[in-house]
Motif scaffolding. Structure first.
Motif, PDB file in Angstrom:
ATOM      1  N   GLY A  46      55.063  42.287  42.251  1.00 41.68           N
ATOM      2  CA  GLY A  46      54.186  43.027  41.356  1.00 41.68           C
ATOM      3  C   GLY A  46      53.424  42.183  40.357  1.00 41.68           C
ATOM      4  O   GLY A  46      52.671  42.724  39.535  1.00 41.68           O
ATOM      5  N   LEU A  47      53.598  40.855  40.409  1.00 42.60           N
ATOM      6  CA  LEU A  47      52.897  39.955  39.487  1.00 42.60           C
ATOM      7  C   LEU A  47      52.258  38.811  40.263  1.00 42.60           C
ATOM      8  O   LEU A  47      52.695  38.464  41.365  1.00 42.60           O
ATOM      9  CB  LEU A  47      53.875  39.373  38.452  1.00 42.60           C
ATOM     10  N   TYR A  48      51.234  38.218  39.637  1.00 41.90           N
ATOM     11  CA  TYR A  48      50.678  36.966  40.143  1.00 41.90           C
ATOM     12  C   TYR A  48      51.439  35.846  39.439  1.00 41.90           C
ATOM     13  O   TYR A  48      51.481  35.778  38.206  1.00 41.90           O
ATOM     14  CB  TYR A  48      49.182  36.890  39.869  1.00 41.90           C
ATOM     15  N   ASN A  49      52.085  34.993  40.238  1.00 45.95           N
ATOM     16  CA  ASN A  49      53.031  34.019  39.710  1.00 45.95           C
ATOM     17  C   ASN A  49      52.469  32.607  39.727  1.00 45.95           C
ATOM     18  O   ASN A  49      51.974  32.135  40.760  1.00 45.95           O
ATOM     19  CB  ASN A  49      54.316  34.072  40.546  1.00 45.95           C
ATOM     20  N   HIS A  50      52.554  31.952  38.568  1.00 46.85           N
ATOM     21  CA  HIS A  50      52.074  30.582  38.430  1.00 46.85           C
ATOM     22  C   HIS A  50      53.239  29.688  37.996  1.00 46.85           C
ATOM     23  O   HIS A  50      54.359  30.167  37.806  1.00 46.85           O
ATOM     24  CB  HIS A  50      50.924  30.536  37.442  1.00 46.85           C
ATOM     25  N   THR A  51      52.995  28.420  37.824  1.00 44.53           N
ATOM     26  CA  THR A  51      54.074  27.461  37.576  1.00 44.53           C
ATOM     27  C   THR A  51      54.930  27.833  36.380  1.00 44.53           C
ATOM     28  O   THR A  51      56.159  27.798  36.439  1.00 44.53           O
ATOM     29  CB  THR A  51      53.495  26.048  37.358  1.00 44.53           C
ATOM     30  N   ASP A  52      54.296  28.228  35.278  1.00 48.42           N
ATOM     31  CA  ASP A  52      55.060  28.521  34.070  1.00 48.42           C
ATOM     32  C   ASP A  52      54.658  29.848  33.430  1.00 48.42           C
ATOM     33  O   ASP A  52      54.907  30.085  32.253  1.00 48.42           O
ATOM     34  CB  ASP A  52      54.893  27.392  33.044  1.00 48.42           C
ATOM     35  N   SER A  53      54.025  30.713  34.209  1.00 46.59           N
ATOM     36  CA  SER A  53      53.576  31.987  33.646  1.00 46.59           C
ATOM     37  C   SER A  53      53.389  33.033  34.730  1.00 46.59           C
ATOM     38  O   SER A  53      53.393  32.722  35.926  1.00 46.59           O
ATOM     39  CB  SER A  53      52.261  31.801  32.877  1.00 46.59           C
ATOM     40  N   ARG A  54      53.229  34.268  34.299  1.00 46.28           N
ATOM     41  CA  ARG A  54      53.013  35.411  35.189  1.00 46.28           C
ATOM     42  C   ARG A  54      51.848  36.233  34.639  1.00 46.28           C
ATOM     43  O   ARG A  54      51.499  36.117  33.458  1.00 46.28           O
ATOM     44  CB  ARG A  54      54.242  36.322  35.260  1.00 46.28           C
ATOM     45  N   GLY A  55      51.286  37.062  35.471  1.00 47.42           N
ATOM     46  CA  GLY A  55      50.209  37.900  34.982  1.00 47.42           C
ATOM     47  C   GLY A  55      49.854  39.000  35.953  1.00 47.42           C
ATOM     48  O   GLY A  55      50.311  39.025  37.104  1.00 47.42           O
ATOM     49  N   SER A  56      49.035  39.933  35.490  1.00 43.74           N
ATOM     50  CA  SER A  56      48.576  41.021  36.341  1.00 43.74           C
ATOM     51  C   SER A  56      47.342  41.643  35.716  1.00 43.74           C
ATOM     52  O   SER A  56      46.995  41.360  34.562  1.00 43.74           O
ATOM     53  CB  SER A  56      49.679  42.071  36.515  1.00 43.74           C
ATOM     54  N   ASN A  57      46.684  42.498  36.483  1.00 46.35           N
ATOM     55  CA  ASN A  57      45.526  43.206  35.957  1.00 46.35           C
ATOM     56  C   ASN A  57      45.411  44.571  36.605  1.00 46.35           C
ATOM     57  O   ASN A  57      45.909  44.798  37.715  1.00 46.35           O
ATOM     58  CB  ASN A  57      44.251  42.395  36.169  1.00 46.35           C
ATOM     59  N   GLY A  58      44.775  45.483  35.905  1.00 50.77           N
ATOM     60  CA  GLY A  58      44.554  46.827  36.422  1.00 50.77           C
ATOM     61  C   GLY A  58      43.109  47.228  36.213  1.00 50.77           C
ATOM     62  O   GLY A  58      42.488  46.834  35.220  1.00 50.77           O
ATOM     63  N   TRP A  59      42.575  48.031  37.136  1.00 53.98           N
ATOM     64  CA  TRP A  59      41.163  48.384  37.081  1.00 53.98           C
ATOM     65  C   TRP A  59      40.987  49.771  37.687  1.00 53.98           C
ATOM     66  O   TRP A  59      41.381  50.009  38.824  1.00 53.98           O
ATOM     67  CB  TRP A  59      40.367  47.345  37.882  1.00 53.98           C
ATOM     68  N   GLY A  60      40.399  50.684  36.940  1.00 56.07           N
ATOM     69  CA  GLY A  60      40.102  52.002  37.495  1.00 56.07           C
ATOM     70  C   GLY A  60      40.047  53.087  36.441  1.00 56.07           C
ATOM     71  O   GLY A  60      40.534  52.918  35.312  1.00 56.07           O
ATOM     72  N   TYR A  61      39.423  54.216  36.798  1.00 57.09           N
ATOM     73  CA  TYR A  61      39.342  55.407  35.942  1.00 57.09           C
ATOM     74  C   TYR A  61      38.673  55.126  34.602  1.00 57.09           C
ATOM     75  O   TYR A  61      38.942  55.788  33.610  1.00 57.09           O
ATOM     76  CB  TYR A  61      40.734  56.020  35.733  1.00 57.09           C
ATOM     77  N   GLY A  62      37.829  54.090  34.556  1.00 52.61           N
ATOM     78  CA  GLY A  62      37.142  53.757  33.314  1.00 52.61           C
ATOM     79  C   GLY A  62      37.880  52.759  32.450  1.00 52.61           C
ATOM     80  O   GLY A  62      37.533  52.570  31.279  1.00 52.61           O
ATOM     81  N   TYR A  63      38.889  52.091  32.995  1.00 55.01           N
ATOM     82  CA  TYR A  63      39.701  51.149  32.223  1.00 55.01           C
ATOM     83  C   TYR A  63      39.818  49.815  32.957  1.00 55.01           C
ATOM     84  O   TYR A  63      39.705  49.739  34.185  1.00 55.01           O
ATOM     85  CB  TYR A  63      41.121  51.684  32.003  1.00 55.01           C
ATOM     86  N   GLN A  64      40.072  48.752  32.194  1.00 54.12           N
ATOM     87  CA  GLN A  64      40.505  47.487  32.756  1.00 54.12           C
ATOM     88  C   GLN A  64      41.477  46.835  31.791  1.00 54.12           C
ATOM     89  O   GLN A  64      41.221  46.782  30.580  1.00 54.12           O
ATOM     90  CB  GLN A  64      39.347  46.527  33.030  1.00 54.12           C
ATOM     91  N   SER A  65      42.587  46.366  32.318  1.00 56.94           N
ATOM     92  CA  SER A  65      43.594  45.680  31.499  1.00 56.94           C
ATOM     93  C   SER A  65      44.027  44.399  32.200  1.00 56.94           C
ATOM     94  O   SER A  65      44.133  44.359  33.425  1.00 56.94           O
ATOM     95  CB  SER A  65      44.821  46.575  31.270  1.00 56.94           C
ATOM     96  N   VAL A  66      44.256  43.367  31.416  1.00 50.15           N
ATOM     97  CA  VAL A  66      44.697  42.075  31.931  1.00 50.15           C
ATOM     98  C   VAL A  66      45.753  41.522  30.989  1.00 50.15           C
ATOM     99  O   VAL A  66      45.608  41.612  29.763  1.00 50.15           O
ATOM    100  CB  VAL A  66      43.534  41.060  32.022  1.00 50.15           C
ATOM    101  N   PHE A  67      46.828  40.963  31.539  1.00 50.64           N
ATOM    102  CA  PHE A  67      47.778  40.262  30.682  1.00 50.64           C
ATOM    103  C   PHE A  67      48.261  38.997  31.360  1.00 50.64           C
ATOM    104  O   PHE A  67      48.308  38.902  32.589  1.00 50.64           O
ATOM    105  CB  PHE A  67      48.968  41.154  30.303  1.00 50.64           C
TER     106      PHE A  67
END
Length: 304
Positions: A246-267
């Motif tokens: 459920g996440l995009y995994n990098h060497t020392d961090s993780r993250g994800s994003n969502g897009w739809g229904y008039g919203y966008q979120s990234v962490f």
């Protein structure tokens, strides 16, 4: 929101939460997190695995024997979007309970042996995983999500897109008829249909504020929800996309994003959970893609 040493060091809110009422976005405003919810669903699965109630090696056939290819597909492959399953059509067009959504979807799936064990972003994997959470825990998804995240972490600005808003300040989502336009206009509020919020079962039906989203993801990647062994098993880059659990995994961090229904979120969040960046928007258009900005800020935050 920028977090350093586990504390917010910068927050900034702007724009309208509801243009028709002239209400502005605030630091405690909540936004639809869309696909970011998949990471939290994955956490619920891994917690059940950790409790020895199921296994990542379980075959999908154990829970949905009617699905083509289910005798080959594992829970691990579903978490990594490598099941070969895609949904034919758009799903139900009337609000349905969780079990019926999953069952109806299960009979509308296409299985590709060519795509089996290969990366293919397909949200249906997490609809089925959310239903498996219910089957194994004997609780409905909303209940176990509330117990595991909302109540455990005392999240005051988190709620589901359906049912009571629980006094959460949900910002209205907006879109632009000209997706590449740089001009800001609030002429097109996205009116989410009741069945759309239910169809996003386990994959995009939760509103959270930036602060609450940080708390939940920190709990997932570095808190006591999962053991280090469980996290190391769940969060692995399972393909060239780096997606896994459920996440995009990098060497020392993780993250994800969502897009739809008039919203966008990234962490983005460091493995320690102490450094993070959360960017959330209730104005969706291609020209407003916040991913590059979030990526740049997080890189700077990590380097300081």
């Amino acid at each position: 929101m920028i977090i350093k040493d586990g504390k917010p060091v910068y927050t900034k809110s702007m724009g309208y939460a509801d243009y028709s009422k002239k209400l502005m976005n605030k630091d405690n405003s909540s936004y639809e997190i869309d696909s970011i919810q998949k990471s939290l669903t994955a956490g619920l699965i891994m917690k059940l695995v950790q409790e020895h109630k199921m296994s990542l090696d379980d075959k999908l056939a154990k829970y949905f024997p009617e699905i083509p290819g289910s005798h080959k597909i594992t829970i691990r492959q579903m978490l990594d979007m490598k099941s070969g399953l895609t949904l034919s059509g758009d799903g139900p067009t009337v609000p349905l309970p969780d079990a019926q959504i999953a069952n109806d979807d299960a009979h509308s799936l296409y299985y590709s042996n060519v795509m089996y064990n290969k990366w293919q972003y397909s949200p249906i994997n997490f609809v089925l995983l959310a239903r498996i959470v219910e089957k194994v825990s004997h609780k409905n998804y909303k209940q176990i999500f509330t117990e595991t995240y909302i109540k455990k972490l005392h999240l005051k600005e988190t709620t589901f897109a359906y049912g009571s808003s629980n006094n959460v300040n949900k910002s209205q989502g907006y879109t632009n008829n000209n997706p590449l336009s740089g001009r800001l206009t609030y002429a097109n509020p996205y009116i989410t249909k009741a069945y759309e919020t239910r169809d996003e079962f386990g994959t995009g039906q939760v509103f959270m504020s930036p602060g609450d989203l940080y708390k939940a993801e920190r709990y997932l990647v570095s808190g006591d929800m999962l053991t280090n062994k469980s996290r190391q098993e769940l969060f692995v880059p399972a393909s060239i996309s780096t997606y896994g659990g459920g996440l995009y995994n990098h060497t020392d961090s993780r993250g994800s994003n969502g897009w739809g229904y008039g919203y966008q979120s990234v962490f983005h969040i460091s493995d320690s959970g102490n450094t993070a960046v959360v960017v959330m928007s209730n104005y969706q258009r291609l020209a407003n893609n916040v991913k590059p900005l979030a990526n740049k800020i997080f890189s700077l935050a990590l380097s300081e």
